[in-house]
Design a protein around this motif. Structure first.
Motif, PDB file in Angstrom:
ATOM      1  N   THR A 404      53.960  45.912   7.581  1.00  0.00           N
ATOM      2  CA  THR A 404      52.985  46.980   7.790  1.00  0.00           C
ATOM      3  C   THR A 404      53.500  47.979   8.825  1.00  0.00           C
ATOM      4  OG1 THR A 404      51.795  45.696   9.479  1.00  0.00           O
ATOM      5  CG2 THR A 404      51.021  45.513   7.200  1.00  0.00           C
ATOM      6  N   PHE A 405      54.592  47.608   9.524  1.00  0.00           N
ATOM      7  CA  PHE A 405      55.203  48.521  10.489  1.00  0.00           C
ATOM      8  C   PHE A 405      56.119  49.544   9.814  1.00  0.00           C
ATOM      9  CE2 PHE A 405      58.488  49.696  13.606  1.00  0.00           C
ATOM     10  CZ  PHE A 405      57.709  50.059  14.702  1.00  0.00           C
ATOM     11  N   ILE A 409      58.093  53.857  10.632  1.00  0.00           N
ATOM     12  CA  ILE A 409      59.488  54.307  10.734  1.00  0.00           C
ATOM     13  C   ILE A 409      59.657  55.617   9.975  1.00  0.00           C
ATOM     14  CG2 ILE A 409      61.889  53.686  10.300  1.00  0.00           C
ATOM     15  CD1 ILE A 409      60.952  50.744  10.253  1.00  0.00           C
ATOM     16  N   LEU A 410      59.097  55.669   8.776  1.00  0.00           N
ATOM     17  CA  LEU A 410      59.175  56.906   7.992  1.00  0.00           C
ATOM     18  C   LEU A 410      58.385  58.016   8.677  1.00  0.00           C
ATOM     19  CD1 LEU A 410      60.076  58.486   5.541  1.00  0.00           C
ATOM     20  CD2 LEU A 410      58.156  57.509   4.259  1.00  0.00           C
ATOM     21  N   ALA A 411      57.250  57.668   9.282  1.00  0.00           N
ATOM     22  CA  ALA A 411      56.473  58.672  10.018  1.00  0.00           C
ATOM     23  C   ALA A 411      57.304  59.276  11.141  1.00  0.00           C
ATOM     24  CB  ALA A 411      55.200  58.046  10.585  1.00  0.00           C
ATOM     25  N   SER A 412      58.044  58.434  11.858  1.00  0.00           N
ATOM     26  CA  SER A 412      58.882  58.935  12.943  1.00  0.00           C
ATOM     27  C   SER A 412      60.019  59.796  12.405  1.00  0.00           C
ATOM     28  CB  SER A 412      59.440  57.757  13.746  1.00  0.00           C
ATOM     29  OG  SER A 412      60.090  58.210  14.904  1.00  0.00           O
ATOM     30  N   ALA A 413      60.559  59.416  11.244  1.00  0.00           N
ATOM     31  CA  ALA A 413      61.624  60.211  10.631  1.00  0.00           C
ATOM     32  C   ALA A 413      61.120  61.613  10.293  1.00  0.00           C
ATOM     33  CB  ALA A 413      62.134  59.513   9.376  1.00  0.00           C
ATOM     34  N   LEU A 414      59.929  61.692   9.709  1.00  0.00           N
ATOM     35  CA  LEU A 414      59.369  62.994   9.353  1.00  0.00           C
ATOM     36  C   LEU A 414      59.026  63.796  10.604  1.00  0.00           C
ATOM     37  CD1 LEU A 414      56.969  61.938   6.441  1.00  0.00           C
ATOM     38  CD2 LEU A 414      59.319  62.776   6.286  1.00  0.00           C
ATOM     39  N   GLU A 415      58.475  63.112  11.602  1.00  0.00           N
ATOM     40  CA  GLU A 415      58.047  63.792  12.820  1.00  0.00           C
ATOM     41  C   GLU A 415      59.233  64.367  13.584  1.00  0.00           C
ATOM     42  OE1 GLU A 415      54.607  64.819  15.184  1.00  0.00           O
ATOM     43  OE2 GLU A 415      54.979  64.189  13.115  1.00  0.00           O
ATOM     44  N   ASN A 416      60.381  63.705  13.485  1.00  0.00           N
ATOM     45  CA  ASN A 416      61.562  64.120  14.253  1.00  0.00           C
ATOM     46  C   ASN A 416      62.633  64.813  13.414  1.00  0.00           C
ATOM     47  OD1 ASN A 416      61.136  62.919  17.088  1.00  0.00           O
ATOM     48  ND2 ASN A 416      60.670  61.169  15.775  1.00  0.00           N
ATOM     49  N   LYS A 485      62.791  56.694  19.412  1.00  0.00           N
ATOM     50  CA  LYS A 485      61.877  57.642  18.765  1.00  0.00           C
ATOM     51  C   LYS A 485      60.850  56.917  17.905  1.00  0.00           C
ATOM     52  CE  LYS A 485      65.123  61.535  18.654  1.00  0.00           C
ATOM     53  NZ  LYS A 485      65.897  62.468  17.782  1.00  0.00           N
ATOM     54  N   VAL A 486      61.315  55.880  17.203  1.00  0.00           N
ATOM     55  CA  VAL A 486      60.389  55.119  16.364  1.00  0.00           C
ATOM     56  C   VAL A 486      59.325  54.446  17.230  1.00  0.00           C
ATOM     57  CG1 VAL A 486      60.169  53.122  14.837  1.00  0.00           C
ATOM     58  CG2 VAL A 486      62.044  54.748  14.505  1.00  0.00           C
ATOM     59  N   LYS A 487      59.751  53.874  18.342  1.00  0.00           N
ATOM     60  CA  LYS A 487      58.787  53.219  19.232  1.00  0.00           C
ATOM     61  C   LYS A 487      57.780  54.225  19.772  1.00  0.00           C
ATOM     62  CE  LYS A 487      58.360  50.292  23.325  1.00  0.00           C
ATOM     63  NZ  LYS A 487      59.065  49.463  24.338  1.00  0.00           N
ATOM     64  N   LYS A 488      58.256  55.406  20.156  1.00  0.00           N
ATOM     65  CA  LYS A 488      57.352  56.427  20.675  1.00  0.00           C
ATOM     66  C   LYS A 488      56.307  56.811  19.635  1.00  0.00           C
ATOM     67  CE  LYS A 488      57.072  61.029  22.734  1.00  0.00           C
ATOM     68  NZ  LYS A 488      55.940  61.415  21.868  1.00  0.00           N
ATOM     69  N   THR A 489      56.739  56.993  18.400  1.00  0.00           N
ATOM     70  CA  THR A 489      55.789  57.336  17.338  1.00  0.00           C
ATOM     71  C   THR A 489      54.782  56.215  17.137  1.00  0.00           C
ATOM     72  OG1 THR A 489      57.443  58.695  16.191  1.00  0.00           O
ATOM     73  CG2 THR A 489      55.558  57.943  14.899  1.00  0.00           C
ATOM     74  N   ALA A 490      55.260  54.983  17.147  1.00  0.00           N
ATOM     75  CA  ALA A 490      54.363  53.838  16.963  1.00  0.00           C
ATOM     76  C   ALA A 490      53.321  53.777  18.077  1.00  0.00           C
ATOM     77  CB  ALA A 490      55.169  52.544  16.921  1.00  0.00           C
ATOM     78  N   MET A 505      62.971  45.565  14.910  1.00  0.00           N
ATOM     79  CA  MET A 505      61.639  46.147  14.952  1.00  0.00           C
ATOM     80  C   MET A 505      61.280  46.797  13.615  1.00  0.00           C
ATOM     81  SD  MET A 505      62.528  49.474  17.344  1.00  0.00           S
ATOM     82  CE  MET A 505      60.984  50.360  17.269  1.00  0.00           C
ATOM     83  N   ALA A 506      62.300  47.112  12.824  1.00  0.00           N
ATOM     84  CA  ALA A 506      62.059  47.719  11.518  1.00  0.00           C
ATOM     85  C   ALA A 506      61.216  46.828  10.627  1.00  0.00           C
ATOM     86  CB  ALA A 506      63.386  48.035  10.826  1.00  0.00           C
ATOM     87  N   LEU A 507      61.292  45.523  10.855  1.00  0.00           N
ATOM     88  CA  LEU A 507      60.580  44.569  10.017  1.00  0.00           C
ATOM     89  C   LEU A 507      59.336  44.030  10.706  1.00  0.00           C
ATOM     90  CD1 LEU A 507      63.362  44.869   8.675  1.00  0.00           C
ATOM     91  CD2 LEU A 507      63.301  42.445   8.150  1.00  0.00           C
ATOM     92  N   GLY A 508      58.864  44.755  11.732  1.00  0.00           N
ATOM     93  CA  GLY A 508      57.632  44.380  12.407  1.00  0.00           C
ATOM     94  C   GLY A 508      57.744  43.095  13.189  1.00  0.00           C
ATOM     95  N   SER A 509      58.789  42.982  14.022  1.00  0.00           N
ATOM     96  CA  SER A 509      59.040  41.747  14.758  1.00  0.00           C
ATOM     97  C   SER A 509      58.225  41.630  16.035  1.00  0.00           C
ATOM     98  CB  SER A 509      60.532  41.647  15.099  1.00  0.00           C
ATOM     99  OG  SER A 509      60.940  42.749  15.888  1.00  0.00           O
ATOM    100  N   MET A 510      57.460  42.661  16.394  1.00  0.00           N
ATOM    101  CA  MET A 510      56.626  42.628  17.589  1.00  0.00           C
ATOM    102  C   MET A 510      55.273  41.982  17.278  1.00  0.00           C
ATOM    103  SD  MET A 510      56.242  45.409  15.654  1.00  0.00           S
ATOM    104  CE  MET A 510      57.601  46.433  16.170  1.00  0.00           C
TER     105      MET A 510
END
Length: 761
Positions: A404-405, A409-416, A485-490, A505-510
């Motif tokens: 679900t994370f 990642i894609l949101a951060s890609a678009l945002e940046n 950048k991905v963490k900031k967006t999250a 973190m790409a696979l929602g390890s947090m």
């Protein structure tokens, strides 16, 4: 001699005649001689002392006992019906002689080691506290046991300059009127220890189920440690590992201070072991879902008390709420709440047989449903019964949110405006290599995660990767975008920031909670404006309205980004792992998730007017995380199974209660077009794209049956509704550089449609 020379001679001669005086200072400088500055300083000190003496004479020690004013807290449903009345005063005074001396010394060592010799006040700490209050820092300076007793018994927990000055003056007077033992006795009997317990006798019963005179030093040291932060140091079922670790550190601190004061032998100290307290008992009225709802509301009010401008501490905020007098109205919609409970019962609980299947004993479910336009929680499922399981599965954040994370990642890609390693802009049409265990490029941390069942896809679009949750694609994408950048967006979208920046973190390890992820997805549904889920509709304290912060905040990602993610995630429902939630009456966007070793399974999804996150957790003895594989007699539990089935049953039953929209209002230009493009070739080089459609209206993909991935019956049911409305654009496959390939490229999946697991780290 000229006139000028004559004047000079006259001036020279006039000096001695006038006694050699220096020219007088003129203007403002004449007020700042050293003598005058010293006089000013002495005058200010004298005025201050005079003012303080006048205040000292004018402020009397009040009579009252704040504990006598304690009241119950009343909780109501959104329609005004009383759900529960909680908070009978749990307090029993005991004489100081009944408190073991070692326990008394533990408290003094923890809170004010110089208590027996100090003047009753900490002038430096109080001045610092007043200064911090004036400038808005909020943190109170140090205070003595005498000052804390005065605050508890005579005053309140507010953080104003007036209250702090009164505290100082009354403390000086109390120090003159009472002995140290009387002050310590009062402090022990009025302090708040958490679990609704006021006073050390109530605390001894609440944590160790014994009277205070039976406490050991180890137990007394823990109660002393609690005084700093009761809720944070509680070893209750809802406590986090970090909280438990900090509690033990504080416990060790207390004992070490006792050794410093020569109140405890160092050798004996080394042999002491921490003794965990017992579990708290559920109060009457907290059975079923009520307990979870009330606990969520309580935490929210305490959070809001801490956020107020005076910056009070967590301890003070908790004590203010525990003192009672609150009427809290919840935002829960009774019809939606009943529907959510029924969906969990029908789709999960009735499938469990804990008497014959061990795994079924460990299954926990949690869900949160939010109105994205208001941010209010309309339904919440915390567990089977608060009376028997006091960890709320709706708010716990100790399990991985898994895939679900990936949309973040894609949101951060678009945002940046991020690009791939070879410089291609990242959007839904971008081609990535979907080969299983493909090592990520551009990272100093080696990482090569497997895909589900080790399946290799070769070159795939980001849309395809999202639909089928391809691990290797998102592991590379998080590096391409930049982990920071991905963490900031999250975090901007609503996740907590306590996770590491690694490719995993790409696979929602947090860790994350269903409420947290519901807020993230609600923000996307709300076109990028921050949604912080709130279960409190309104609150009053002794008849006065308590101002709640807005649940809808500022824009945290561009609408183009948020709507782009909504567009992509409709594909997960239309053609991916979440097909079970598809409904002809309304559009759905969402994402499934299954964590490492199948310890959790998720579905986070939304319609234009309702966001709901459903999760399953495997919880063993002592709160350990265990697998849920085999639940209900089946195999792997994917997000597309029980979580998605619960989501679908709930959403379909409540849809149409209000002015529900059927289609998403999408505005995006981030590569989400209505062009139908061909699949990439086996070499990885896409063939020429088809001519773009002149229409701007998004169209659904018209893939041929041979290009449609096969899926198992459990994840892609054969009775999927058809002709549902959709405006998910089908992305084109752009021409571009050759992408390395590997493994199968026929688009099929041996266990089709099932969610990817996070590989062991």
């Amino acid at each position: 001699m000229g006139r000028a020379q004559a004047r000079q001679a006259q001036n020279k001669g006039s000096g001695p005649a006038r006694g050699g005086n220096k020219p007088k200072k003129k203007g403002i400088r004449r007020f700042f001689t050293w003598k005058k500055l010293l006089a000013y300083f002495i005058a200010v000190i004298a005025l201050g002392m005079g003012a303080f003496y006048a205040l000292y004479l004018s402020v009397d020690v009040p009579k009252g006992n704040s504990a006598a004013k304690l009241q119950s807290n009343v909780y109501k449903s959104s329609d005004g019906k009383t759900i529960a009345r909680i908070g009978e005063v749990n307090r029993e005074e005991v004489p100081l002689a009944k408190v073991p001396e070692v326990v008394r010394r533990a408290v003094v060592a923890a809170e004010n080691k110089n208590f027996y010799t100090d003047p009753g006040v900490d002038l430096k700490g109080t001045a610092r506290g007043i200064f911090n209050t004036v400038i808005g820092r909020g943190k109170q300076g140090g205070s003595t046991i005498t000052q804390q007793y005065v605050k508890n018994y005579y005053l309140d927990q507010s953080q104003t300059v007036t209250r702090k000055v009164k505290e100082l003056i009354i403390s000086l007077k109390v120090q003159d009127e009472k002995s140290k033992d009387e002050i310590l006795e009062g402090y022990l009997n009025t302090s708040y220890y958490g679990r609704g317990a006021y006073g050390i006798q109530a605390a001894a019963r609440a944590y160790y189920n014994k009277d205070v005179d039976k406490l050991s030093l180890e137990e007394g040291a823990y109660l002393a440690a609690l005084l700093q932060a009761p809720s944070q140091y509680d070893f209750g079922p809802a406590s986090t590992e970090a909280g438990k670790t900090n509690a033990k550190k504080r416990w060790n601190y207390v004992l070490d201070k006792m050794v410093e004061q020569d109140w405890l032998d160092g050798g004996k100290r080394q042999g002491m072991q921490f003794k965990e307290p017992g579990k708290p008992k559920a109060a009457a009225g907290l059975k079923g879902q009520n307990g979870y709802l009330i606990e969520a509301a309580k935490k929210e009010i305490i959070r809001d008390l801490m956020r107020e401008g005076d910056g009070r501490s967590a301890k003070d905020a908790e004590q203010i709420f525990a003192a009672g007098g609150w009427t809290v109205t919840l935002s829960i919609d009774s019809k939606k709440q009943a529907a959510l409970e029924k969906a969990v019962k029908d789709k999960l609980l009735e499938d469990l047989d804990p008497k014959t299947r061990e795994v079924d004993k460990h299954v926990q479910a949690g869900a949160v449903s939010v109105d994205p336009k208001t941010g209010k929680i309309v339904a919440l499922y915390g567990g089977a019964d608060f009376a028997t399981h006091q960890i709320s599965n709706a708010t716990r954040a100790d399990y991985q949110p898994a895939s679900t994370f990936k949309p973040l990642i894609l949101a951060s890609a678009l945002e940046n405006d991020s690009k791939t390693q070879d410089g291609q802009p990242i959007n839904s049409s971008t081609i990535y290599d979907g080969t299983t265990r493909r090592p990520v490029q551009g990272s100093t941390i080696p990482y090569a995660p497997p895909n589900e069942d080790e399946h290799s896809y070769g070159p795939v679009t980001v849309q395809k990767a999202m639909n089928d949750s391809i691990n290797s694609v998102f592991a590379q994408m998080v590096v391409d975008v930049g982990m920071g950048k991905v963490k900031k967006t999250a975090v901007d979208l609503g996740m907590k920031s306590d996770f590491d920046e690694t490719p995993a973190m790409a696979l929602g390890s947090m860790g994350a909670s269903p409420m947290e992820m519901a807020g993230v997805y609600a923000t996307l549904d709300n076109h990028g404006k921050k949604v912080t889920p709130s279960v409190v509709k309104s609150a009053t304290l002794r008849g006065q309205d308590f101002k709640l912060p807005g649940a809808i905040g500022d824009r945290v990602v561009e609408r183009n980004t948020a709507d782009g993610l909504t567009s992509v995630m409709t594909g997960v429902v239309d053609d991916g792992t979440a097909s079970v939630v598809s409904n002809p009456a309304y559009q759905v966007a969402g994402k499934t998730g299954t964590s490492d070793d199948n310890k959790s399974a998720w579905f986070a999804g939304y319609t234009p007017g309702l966001v709901t996150t459903v999760a399953m957790f495997g919880e063993g003895q002592g709160g350990t995380q265990v697998t849920i594989q085999g639940t209900g007699g089946g195999g792997r539990v994917n997000g597309g199974k029980y979580p998605a089935q619960i989501w679908a049953a709930y959403t379909s039953s409540v849809y149409g209660d209000g002015d529900d929209e059927t289609k998403f209002d999408i505005e995006t230009d981030s590569g989400f077009t209505s062009v139908q493009g061909p699949a990439p070739t086996a070499s990885g080089t896409p063939s020429a794209p088809a001519s773009p459609s002149p229409s701007s209206t998004p169209s659904k993909s018209t893939q041929s049956p041979s290009s449609t991935p096969s899926r198992s019956a459990s994840d892609k049911p054969s009775n999927k509704p058809t002709n549902k409305p959709t405006n998910r654009p089908t992305p084109p496959i752009p021409t571009g550089p050759t992408v390395p390939t590997g493994g199968s490229t026929d688009g099929t999946r041996p266990n089709g449609g099932r969610e990817t697991q996070i590989p062991p780290q």
